[in-house]
Write an enzyme that holds these catalytic residues in place. Structure first.
Site, PDB file in Angstrom:
ATOM      1  N   LYS A 220       0.847  -1.199   0.000  1.00 63.24           N
ATOM      2  CA  LYS A 220       0.000   0.000   0.000  1.00 63.24           C
ATOM      3  C   LYS A 220       0.878   1.242   0.000  1.00 63.24           C
ATOM      4  CE  LYS A 220      -3.940   1.966   2.572  1.00 63.24           C
ATOM      5  NZ  LYS A 220      -4.758   1.865   3.806  1.00 63.24           N
TER       6      LYS A 220
ATOM      7  N   SER B   5      -9.768   1.729   2.882  1.00 64.29           N
ATOM      8  CA  SER B   5      -8.928   2.503   1.997  1.00 64.29           C
ATOM      9  C   SER B   5      -7.867   1.687   1.264  1.00 64.29           C
ATOM     10  CB  SER B   5      -8.222   3.592   2.804  1.00 64.29           C
ATOM     11  OG  SER B   5      -7.288   3.012   3.702  1.00 64.29           O
TER      12      SER B   5
ATOM     13  N   SER C  33      -9.960  -0.551   7.027  1.00 64.46           N
ATOM     14  CA  SER C  33      -9.346  -0.391   5.707  1.00 64.46           C
ATOM     15  C   SER C  33      -8.618  -1.611   5.148  1.00 64.46           C
ATOM     16  CB  SER C  33      -8.376   0.787   5.713  1.00 64.46           C
ATOM     17  OG  SER C  33      -9.083   1.991   5.708  1.00 64.46           O
TER      18      SER C  33
END
Lengths: 500, 94
Positions: free
Chosen positions: A81, A156, A180
Site C-alpha cells: 500500500k 482505503s 481499511s
C-alpha cells in the site's frame, strides 16, 4: 490469470525450490499481469519493475545457494500500500501533497518482509491518506473491483485488495484504521487481517490516526496470510507503541485449524452486529456461516456489545482529531508540494489547499475544531471515555462468554462507483462493523464466506482477544477449507469475466 | 453546537487551509451534518470513566539516550522544494 499468478504461496515456494520455475519467471508473470490489468483496475500507483526484477535475480541466487534453508518469502511478489514508506520507491499516500516523495528509509514491516525474501512489485492505490471506504478519494483516480469494474473495491486499502484478488500479487500489505483492510478484503473476496494494535510496528506507516492505525496482510487464503503475518509481526524499538508480546509460530495455528477444526471453541455472536438496513444477502450469508462454524465443532454463544452504536460517532472524533494533528507536517517545507507565496503563513495555506483533496480537508477541519480551545473536553476527552466503554464491552464478552467473536465485515457488498460519493456521512457508516475493533485495539480478520445474487463476495469477520491472532487464523483456516466459497475458482471466473 | 460561517473561517485559519468559496460552502454544510451526528455522544453518561490513551495500557516507553548514526544532510534535504547550503528555505516569516 495465468498459471503462475493463481498459485498459492505454498505452491510458489515448492515450485521455486523444485526448480519448476525461477523467481525471475514468477515475478515477471506478475509484472505482466499488472501491466495487462492495471489500466482497468488502477490498483497500482507505482510499478517497481526494475527493482523487482533485480530483487528476483537476487532471490534466485539465494535459492540456488540455500534451497530449503532460504527465507520463507524468497522470490514471492508482494504489493505494498502506498501508505508505507519504501526506500528509493516513490511514496504518495495517493495525495498530490506528497507526489514525487522518495523516502530515504524503509518501513519496518516492509524491511522485515524483504529480509525474508519478499519482492516488492509496486505501490498500491488507496484513498488519500487512507481516508475513505471506497478508494474513490484517491488523487490518482478510483480503483475498480475485479469482480465488477463498475463497482468499488472498498477502501482505503482498495489497491492492495484488488491486486491480490486479481492475481497481480499473491500477497499485499495494507493499513487498517477503521476497517481499511477487512472491508476491501470482504468486497473483493480475499482474506485480510488487522492485527492487534501494537502487534506490527507502525514505523514507516505514514501517520494517519496513530492510536488506531495498524499494518496487516492480504492473501487469497488464510494459510498464505499467516506466512506474511509471521514475517512482519513483533516488537520494534522504533515504534514505542508496539508491544513486546512473544510472536507465536502461526503455522501451528493453521495446523490446529486443520486437525482440530473449532472443537471446544466458544464463538460469540454479538446481536448488535445484525442491524436494520444491512444487506439481507450479507446477513443471510453470515448466519449460514455461523452454522458452518457449529459443524466444525464450535459452540455459538449470544453475546452483547451494548456500546456498539456509539462506535462510529466516537471514531469520527478520534480519527479526525489525530489526523489533523498528524497532517500538520505537510507544510511545503521539507518534502512534497510547495505553492509559491509571499509569506510563510500564506505558503502553508496555499500548499495545503492545493495538495489535499476534499475528504482530507474535511477531516482536518473536523479534527481541528474538536481539538480547538474550549471543545477538548466535550469531544476528544468524551470520545476517549466512550472508547473505554467500548473496550470494556469486549473485555466482558471475552472474560465471561467466548474465545472469539464472529460477525459481518461490511453491511453491504461492493457498491457502485459514485453511489455514496456525495454524502461523507453515508460513507462513514460503512465502518460500522469494523471501527469498534480498532477502537478496542483488537485483531480482526475478514474471510470470504459467500456471494450475493450478483456474484459479489461477502466476508465473515473473526474478532479475537488482544494478541490472539492465532485463534483467528485457526478459525479462518478451518472455515475457509470447509466453506463452499472457493476463491480460486471464483478468481478464475472473475479473470475471464473482466476480460482483459 | 452548530457552527457559524465565522467558526468555519476560524477553523480553516487554525488548520492553515485556504478554502475556495465552493469548498467553504460545502464545509459549512458537511461539518454541521457531521457534528450534529457526533453530538449524540453528549447524551452518554461518562462520569467516572477513565479515558483511554493506549489500548493496552502502555504508558511510557523509555530508551537509553545513546547517540546513533542519523541521515546525512543530503538525505534529509533531497525531497525539499527549496534548500540552500544551511538548510530548508522558506518565504519571509516576518
Amino acid at each position: 490469470m495465468n498459471e503462475l499468478t493463481s498459485l498459492s504461496v505454498a505452491e510458489m515456494r515448492s515450485g521455486l525450490l523444485s526448480k519448476q520455475f525461477s523467481c525471475v519467471e514468477l515475478v515477471d508473470a506478475h509484472l505482466s499481469r499488472i501491466e495487462a490489468t492495471n489500466e482497468v483496475l488502477n490498483s497500482f500507483i507505482t510499478i517497481s519493475s526494475e527493482l523487482a526484477r533485480s530483487a528476483a535475480q537476487n532471490a534466485d541466487s539465494v535459492i540456488a545457494q540455500s534451497g530449503e534453508e532460504s527465507p520463507p518469502l524468497t522470490g514471492i511478489p508482494v504489493a505494498v500500500k502506498d501508505m508505507l514508506v519504501t526506500e528509493g520507491i516513490e511514496t504518495t499516500c495517493a495525495s498530490q501533497i506528497l507526489k514525487g516523495f522518495i523516502p530515504p528509509y524503509q518501513c519496518t514491516a516492509v524491511s522485515r518482509m524483504c529480509k525474508r525474501g519478499a519482492v516488492i512489485v509496486g505501490k498500491t492505490n488507496l484513498d488519500e491518506f487512507a481516508m475513505g471506504a471506497s478508494n474513490e478519494n484517491s488523487s490518482f483516480g478510483p480503483v475498480r473491483n475485479p469482480w465488477d469494474t463498475k463497482r468499488v473495491p472498498g477502501g482505503s486499502s482498495g489497491g492492495s485488495a484488488a491486486a491480490v484478488s486479481a492475481g497481480q500479487a499473491p500477497l499485499a500489505l495494507g493499513t487498517d484504521t477503521g476497517g481499511s483492510i477487512r472491508q476491501p478484503a470482504s468486497l473483493t473476496g480475499i482474506v485480510g487481517l488487522k492485527p492487534t494494535y501494537g502487534r506490527v510496528s507502525r514505523f514507516g506507516a505514514v501517520a494517519f490516526a496513530s492510536s488506531l492505525d495498524q499494518i496487516g496482510p492480504f492473501a487469497r487464503s488464510v494459510e498464505d496470510l499467516a506466512v506474511l503475518l509471521q514475517a512482519i509481526a513483533g516488537k520494534d524499538e522504533r515504534d514505542s507503541t508496539s508491544v513486546d508480546e512473544p510472536v507465536p509460530n502461526y503455522s501451528e495455528a493453521i495446523a490446529k485449524g486443520e486437525n482440530e477444526a473449532l472443537s471446544k471453541l466458544r464463538v460469540g455472536v454479538p446481536k448488535e452486529y445484525f442491524i436494520d438496513g444491512m444487506d439481507p444477502a450479507v446477513e443471510d450469508s453470515v448466519r449460514k456461516s455461523l452454522g458452518v462454524l457449529e459443524k466444525l465443532g464450535a459452540t455459538l454463544v449470544d453475546v452483547s456489545l451494548p456500546h456498539t452504536e456509539l462506535a462510529i460517532p466516537t471514531y469520527y472524533i478520534l480519527n479526525p482529531a489525530e489526523a489533523s494533528s498528524n497532517l500538520a507536517r505537510y507544510d511545503g517545507v521539507r518534502y512534497g508540494l510547495r505553492e509559491p507565496a509571499d509569506s510563510l503563513q500564506e505558503m502553508y495555506a496555499r500548499t495545503r489547499a492545493k495538495g489535499f483533496g476534499p475528504e482530507v480537508k474535511r477531516r482536518i477541519m473536523i479534527g481541528t475544531y474538536v481539538l480547538s480551545a474550549g471543545y477538548y473536553d466535550a469531544y476528544y476527552l468524551k470520545a476517549q471515555q466512550i472508547r473505554t466503554l467500548i473496550i470494556n464491552d469486549f473485555k466482558a464478552a471475552f472474560a465471561n462468554d467466548c474465545d472469539v467473536i464472529a460477525a459481518p465485515v461490511s453491511p453491504s457488498t461492493a457498491f457502485a462507483i459514485g453511489e455514496k460519493a456525495d454524502s461523507p456521512l453515508q460513507m462513514y457508516l460503512a465502518d460500522v462493523f469494523t471501527c469498534p475493533i480498532n477502537l478496542a485495539g483488537l485483531p480482526g480478520m475478514s474471510v470470504p464466506c459467500g456471494s450475493d445474487a450478483d456474484g459479489l463476495p461477502i466476508g465473515l469477520q473473526f474478532i479475537g482477544k488482544p494478541f490472539d491472532e492465532s485463534t483467528l487464523l485457526r478459525c479462518g483456516h478451518a472455515f475457509f477449507k470447509q466453506s463452499s466459497f472457493d476463491i480460486r475458482s471464483m478468481a478464475r471466473k472473475q479473470a475471464t469475466e473482466f476480460a482483459i | 453546537m452548530a457552527l457559524s460561517k465565522e467558526d468555519i473561517e476560524h477553523i480553516a485559519k487554525l488548520a492553515a487551509l485556504e478554502l475556495s468559496p465552493d469548498e467553504f460552502n460545502a464545509a459549512f454544510q458537511e461539518l454541521n451534518d457531521i457534528l450534529n451526528y457526533i453530538d449524540q455522544l453528549q447524551a452518554v453518561d461518562t462520569r467516572g470513566v477513565v479515558a483511554t490513551s493506549h489500548v493496552h495500557g502502555v504508558v511510557n516507553a523509555f530508551r537509553d539516550d545513546v547517540i546513533r548514526p542519523s541521515f546525512s544532510k543530503e538525505q534529509v534535504t533531497k525531497n525539499a522544494p527549496s534548500i540552500d547550503e544551511r538548510g530548508f528555505r522558506v518565504p519571509k516569516v516576518i
